[in-house]
Scaffold this active site. Structure first.
Site, PDB file in Angstrom:
ATOM      1  N   LYS A 209     -22.250  43.240   0.931  1.00 49.51           N
ATOM      2  CA  LYS A 209     -21.608  42.683  -0.266  1.00 49.51           C
ATOM      3  C   LYS A 209     -20.423  41.818   0.156  1.00 49.51           C
ATOM      4  O   LYS A 209     -19.397  42.316   0.602  1.00 49.51           O
ATOM      5  CB  LYS A 209     -21.129  43.770  -1.226  1.00 49.51           C
ATOM      6  N   SER A 262      -8.480  45.582   1.864  1.00 45.94           N
ATOM      7  CA  SER A 262      -7.133  46.112   1.667  1.00 45.94           C
ATOM      8  C   SER A 262      -7.083  47.609   1.964  1.00 45.94           C
ATOM      9  O   SER A 262      -8.080  48.321   1.805  1.00 45.94           O
ATOM     10  CB  SER A 262      -6.680  45.850   0.235  1.00 45.94           C
ATOM     11  N   THR A 263      -5.929  48.092   2.371  1.00 46.73           N
ATOM     12  CA  THR A 263      -5.760  49.503   2.706  1.00 46.73           C
ATOM     13  C   THR A 263      -5.998  50.388   1.479  1.00 46.73           C
ATOM     14  O   THR A 263      -6.610  51.444   1.588  1.00 46.73           O
ATOM     15  CB  THR A 263      -4.362  49.721   3.320  1.00 46.73           C
ATOM     16  N   ILE A 265      -8.025  49.926  -1.158  1.00 45.05           N
ATOM     17  CA  ILE A 265      -9.457  50.093  -1.434  1.00 45.05           C
ATOM     18  C   ILE A 265     -10.111  50.883  -0.296  1.00 45.05           C
ATOM     19  O   ILE A 265     -10.990  51.721  -0.536  1.00 45.05           O
ATOM     20  CB  ILE A 265     -10.146  48.714  -1.640  1.00 45.05           C
ATOM     21  N   GLU A 283     -11.668  48.593   8.562  1.00 46.03           N
ATOM     22  CA  GLU A 283     -10.746  47.632   9.174  1.00 46.03           C
ATOM     23  C   GLU A 283      -9.847  47.172   8.050  1.00 46.03           C
ATOM     24  O   GLU A 283     -10.285  46.461   7.150  1.00 46.03           O
ATOM     25  CB  GLU A 283     -11.545  46.493   9.810  1.00 46.03           C
ATOM     26  N   CYS A 317      -5.795  39.648   8.818  1.00 51.32           N
ATOM     27  CA  CYS A 317      -5.375  41.058   8.826  1.00 51.32           C
ATOM     28  C   CYS A 317      -4.449  41.341  10.001  1.00 51.32           C
ATOM     29  O   CYS A 317      -3.551  42.166   9.895  1.00 51.32           O
ATOM     30  CB  CYS A 317      -6.587  41.972   8.850  1.00 51.32           C
ATOM     31  N   GLU A 414       2.063  44.039   3.435  1.00 53.46           N
ATOM     32  CA  GLU A 414       1.187  42.974   3.907  1.00 53.46           C
ATOM     33  C   GLU A 414       1.209  41.862   2.854  1.00 53.46           C
ATOM     34  O   GLU A 414       0.720  42.046   1.741  1.00 53.46           O
ATOM     35  CB  GLU A 414      -0.233  43.519   4.071  1.00 53.46           C
TER      36      GLU A 414
HETATM   37  P1  NAI Z   1     -10.020  44.197  -1.648  1.00 52.82           P
HETATM   38  O1  NAI Z   1      -9.820  45.263  -0.648  1.00 52.82           O
HETATM   39  O2  NAI Z   1      -9.981  44.577  -3.094  1.00 52.82           O
HETATM   40  O3  NAI Z   1     -11.446  43.499  -1.410  1.00 52.82           O
HETATM   41  C1  NAI Z   1     -12.196  43.550  -0.222  1.00 52.82           C
HETATM   42  C2  NAI Z   1     -13.655  43.804  -0.560  1.00 52.82           C
HETATM   43  O4  NAI Z   1     -13.811  45.075  -1.160  1.00 52.82           O
HETATM   44  C3  NAI Z   1     -14.256  42.813  -1.557  1.00 52.82           C
HETATM   45  O5  NAI Z   1     -15.587  42.553  -1.192  1.00 52.82           O
HETATM   46  C4  NAI Z   1     -14.199  43.581  -2.865  1.00 52.82           C
HETATM   47  O6  NAI Z   1     -15.139  43.160  -3.804  1.00 52.82           O
HETATM   48  C5  NAI Z   1     -14.497  44.980  -2.392  1.00 52.82           C
HETATM   49  N1  NAI Z   1     -14.038  46.048  -3.284  1.00 52.82           N
HETATM   50  C6  NAI Z   1     -12.997  46.016  -4.161  1.00 52.82           C
HETATM   51  N2  NAI Z   1     -12.881  47.197  -4.775  1.00 52.82           N
HETATM   52  C7  NAI Z   1     -13.859  48.005  -4.292  1.00 52.82           C
HETATM   53  C8  NAI Z   1     -14.251  49.363  -4.525  1.00 52.82           C
HETATM   54  N3  NAI Z   1     -13.602  50.136  -5.383  1.00 52.82           N
HETATM   55  N4  NAI Z   1     -15.289  49.872  -3.835  1.00 52.82           N
HETATM   56  C9  NAI Z   1     -15.943  49.102  -2.933  1.00 52.82           C
HETATM   57  N5  NAI Z   1     -15.632  47.834  -2.676  1.00 52.82           N
HETATM   58  C10 NAI Z   1     -14.594  47.280  -3.339  1.00 52.82           C
HETATM   59  O7  NAI Z   1      -9.001  43.060  -1.355  1.00 52.82           O
HETATM   60  P2  NAI Z   1      -8.465  41.933  -2.388  1.00 52.82           P
HETATM   61  O8  NAI Z   1      -8.270  42.540  -3.749  1.00 52.82           O
HETATM   62  O9  NAI Z   1      -9.352  40.791  -2.293  1.00 52.82           O
HETATM   63  O10 NAI Z   1      -7.059  41.588  -1.747  1.00 52.82           O
HETATM   64  C11 NAI Z   1      -5.920  42.377  -2.041  1.00 52.82           C
HETATM   65  C12 NAI Z   1      -5.016  42.458  -0.844  1.00 52.82           C
HETATM   66  O11 NAI Z   1      -5.653  43.124   0.215  1.00 52.82           O
HETATM   67  C13 NAI Z   1      -4.616  41.122  -0.266  1.00 52.82           C
HETATM   68  O12 NAI Z   1      -3.539  40.588  -0.927  1.00 52.82           O
HETATM   69  C14 NAI Z   1      -4.316  41.468   1.155  1.00 52.82           C
HETATM   70  O13 NAI Z   1      -2.996  41.921   1.285  1.00 52.82           O
HETATM   71  C15 NAI Z   1      -5.252  42.611   1.455  1.00 52.82           C
HETATM   72  N6  NAI Z   1      -6.461  42.172   2.188  1.00 52.82           N
HETATM   73  C16 NAI Z   1      -6.590  42.576   3.471  1.00 52.82           C
HETATM   74  C17 NAI Z   1      -7.685  42.173   4.205  1.00 52.82           C
HETATM   75  C18 NAI Z   1      -7.850  42.559   5.623  1.00 52.82           C
HETATM   76  O14 NAI Z   1      -8.707  42.016   6.307  1.00 52.82           O
HETATM   77  N7  NAI Z   1      -7.096  43.487   6.115  1.00 52.82           N
HETATM   78  C19 NAI Z   1      -8.706  41.301   3.641  1.00 52.82           C
HETATM   79  C20 NAI Z   1      -8.497  40.975   2.253  1.00 52.82           C
HETATM   80  C21 NAI Z   1      -7.413  41.402   1.585  1.00 52.82           C
HETATM   81 MG    MG Z   2      -9.135  44.052  -4.985  1.00 59.45          MG
END
Ligand code: NAI
Ligand code: MG
Length: 504
Positions: A209, A262-263, A265, A283, A317, A414
């Site tokens: 996904k 994100s941490t 989620i 990760e 990240c 972050e």
């Molecule tokens: P996110 O963690 O919500 O999204 C990442 C992935 O998880 C997306 O594919 C999303 O659809 C999916 N997801 C969201 N909620 C879920 C759930 N309950 N169960 C399973 N999958 C789920 O990150 P988001 O909202 O895009 O960004 C928020 C913050 O997270 C950013 O501002 C940033 O600080 C951080 N982030 C960190 C990343 C990293 O690589 N460490 C990557 C992206 C965001």
């Molecule tokens: Mg999110």
């Protein structure tokens, strides 16, 4: 020499000197004419899910908009999938696992992976342009960093497919089954490659996904799997938002979840999956420190810091979002940093001269703005590069905060944007304590001309990746992953295969 000739020579000299001074006046930045990428990529008005080797409409009939963050323009629509779509994809993956993929020899699996890697190379320009349009990152990054690494991960893991007996010598290894993979928007195709390539090499099938903001290159990768003749159902791509990801985590037919994001989620997923026998790798976020010692090559260090935090708009990240400078060189580092930051070209991501592109989405743009606003109320000094930003789209000029307290939000949270937090230290011991003073532990950078100091400091750092006199360098042969709240499990290298194998 005659008198006439002498006069003539003097005049020419004067003319040359005048021309040169016009070209390189002190402190001047060379401006380039715009060089937008001219190739057009074919994009359909809407995309369904890739399930069982076919593109199919989502069961609900619902689609989401996929917009270009640099212009706000609608690029296309992608499926908003529900639990029922996930169920179809998991069933297709299970069928492919039991009927074909798990029965193939490692050598035959390797052939498919090599084929996918070569098609990625052939179509890399198209993929890079699409990545930039969809996510806002500069074309020179998607073209020169992301795409070569994407191909490399397939090539590298293809090489492992028939050598799995050597992953853990003396042990028997076996594939796991169906892997659910959830990825973020910052390196869309690269994250897909990091997840898909090792899983396939180890004999597993996949439901991936992509992030709702950036699904287009993953859907192209689905086309590439088809073009490579990969058996139907081995790779399934289902688009959607958080609920779609949650349905994948909750599905009973999934044997493993690999998540990057994100941490918050990540923790939520770990709680859900923890109640089942699913294997998990995470990760997550980071607040990584770049440490500059007084004996470092300052120009190179400053360049590395700029690359560490402003690369990909800080949507990394492992971004070096904290800078720790030895107090005696603070002033010179700040002076050089400002000079270097003034040279960063912010603008159209499709322009080949652009260094810093668009912030990935309105949500992320708002998050960065609000954290910076809050940061300004938390003390310290703020500086932002004076550059003109495009009027349309989400753009944020690179900036930093100096000498905020360790509890200020910018130095702890972050930001995931082009925002750097700077503090000083006096001894290597203090640098290590400050670098480790975070909930995260993904990466760190150490800048010094003294090798023994680098080794000593690196040994004290709690970070999964430590770069010495460089930053943000990636390689498919090298494991990547974090300590503490940055997650667990490794991606890349021999270590990256282990989460996709059952060891007996
Ligand atoms: P996110 O963690 O919500 O999204 C990442 C992935 O998880 C997306 O594919 C999303 O659809 C999916 N997801 C969201 N909620 C879920 C759930 N309950 N169960 C399973 N999958 C789920 O990150 P988001 O909202 O895009 O960004 C928020 C913050 O997270 C950013 O501002 C940033 O600080 C951080 N982030 C960190 C990343 C990293 O690589 N460490 C990557 C992206 C965001
Ligand atoms: Mg999110």
């Amino acid at each position: 020499m005659t008198k006439k000739k002498v006069i003539k020579k003097k005049a020419t000299k004067k003319k040359v000197a005048k021309k040169a001074s016009h070209k390189i006046s002190k402190g001047m930045v060379f401006e380039y004419a715009p060089a937008p990428e001219s190739t057009k990529v074919e994009i359909l008005p809407k995309y369904g899910n890739f399930i069982g080797g076919k593109f199919v409409a989502p069961k609900s009939g619902k689609y989401m908009e996929s917009r270009n963050p640099a212009t706000g323009e609608l690029i296309t629509k992608i499926a908003l999938s529900n639990a029922s779509d996930i169920d179809s994809a998991v069933k297709a993956a299970r069928k492919a696992y039991t009927e074909t993929w798990s029965k193939l020899s490692g050598m035959d699996r390797g052939k498919y992976l090599f084929r996918i890697a070569r098609i990625i190379q052939e179509r890399s320009r198209e993929l890079a342009i699409l990545e930039t349009m969809d996510g806002g990152k500069p074309i020179k990054e998607s073209r020169d960093v992301d795409l070569p690494l994407v191909a490399q991960h397939f090539f590298y893991n293809a090489g492992w497919a028939d050598k799995l007996d050597y992953v853990m010598p003396g042990k028997k290894v076996k594939s796991i089954g169906v892997c659910g993979q959830i990825i973020p928007w910052n390196f869309p195709l690269m994250m897909a490659a990091w997840k898909i390539a090792p899983a396939l090499a180890c004999g597993n099938t996949i439901v991936l996904k992509p992030a709702e903001q950036t699904s287009l290159t993953a859907l192209r990768l689905a086309e590439i799997c088809k073009e490579a003749g990969l058996p139907d159902g081995v790779v399934n791509i289902v688009t959607g938002a958080g609920e779609t990801g949650a349905a994948l985590v909750e599905h009973k037919g999934v044997n493993k979840i690999a998540f990057t994001g994100s941490t918050d989620i990540g923790k939520h997923i770990a709680r859900t999956a923890g109640k089942t026998d699913k294997k998990l790798t995470m990760e997550l976020g980071g607040k990584s420190a770049n440490i500059i010692f007084a004996d470092a090559a300052i120009d190179q260090a400053v360049d590395g810091v700029v690359n560490g935090i402003y690369f990909n708009q800080g949507h990394v990240c492992c971004a070096g979002s904290r800078l720790l400078v030895e107090e005696s060189v603070k002033d010179i580092v700040l002076k050089k940093l400002q000079k270097r930051m003034k040279q960063i070209r912010v603008g159209n991501p499709l322009d080949k001269n652009t260094d810093l592109g668009a912030i990935n989405s309105k949500e992320q743009f708002d998050k960065i703005k609000s954290l910076v606003k809050q940061g300004k109320t938390e003390g310290g000094e703020f500086w932002q590069a004076p550059c003109s930003l495009p009027t349309k789209g989400y753009f944020f000029a690179p900036c930093y905060f100096v000498d905020q307290s360790g509890s200020a939000s910018i130095s702890r949270e972050e930001v995931f944007g082009p925002v750097l937090s700077i503090t000083t230290f006096r001894t290597p011991e203090e640098a290590v304590i400050k670098a480790n003073d975070t909930a995260y532990g993904l990466a760190a950078g150490v800048w010094s001309e003294k090798g023994s100091k680098i080794h000593k400091v690196a040994a004290g750092l709690r970070a999964g990746v430590i770069w010495a006199n460089t930053y943000n360098k990636f390689d498919a042969t090298s494991p990547f992953g974090g300590f503490k709240e940055s997650g667990y499990g490794r991606e890349g290298g021999r270590h990256g295969l282990l989460p996709y194998l059952e060891v007996r």
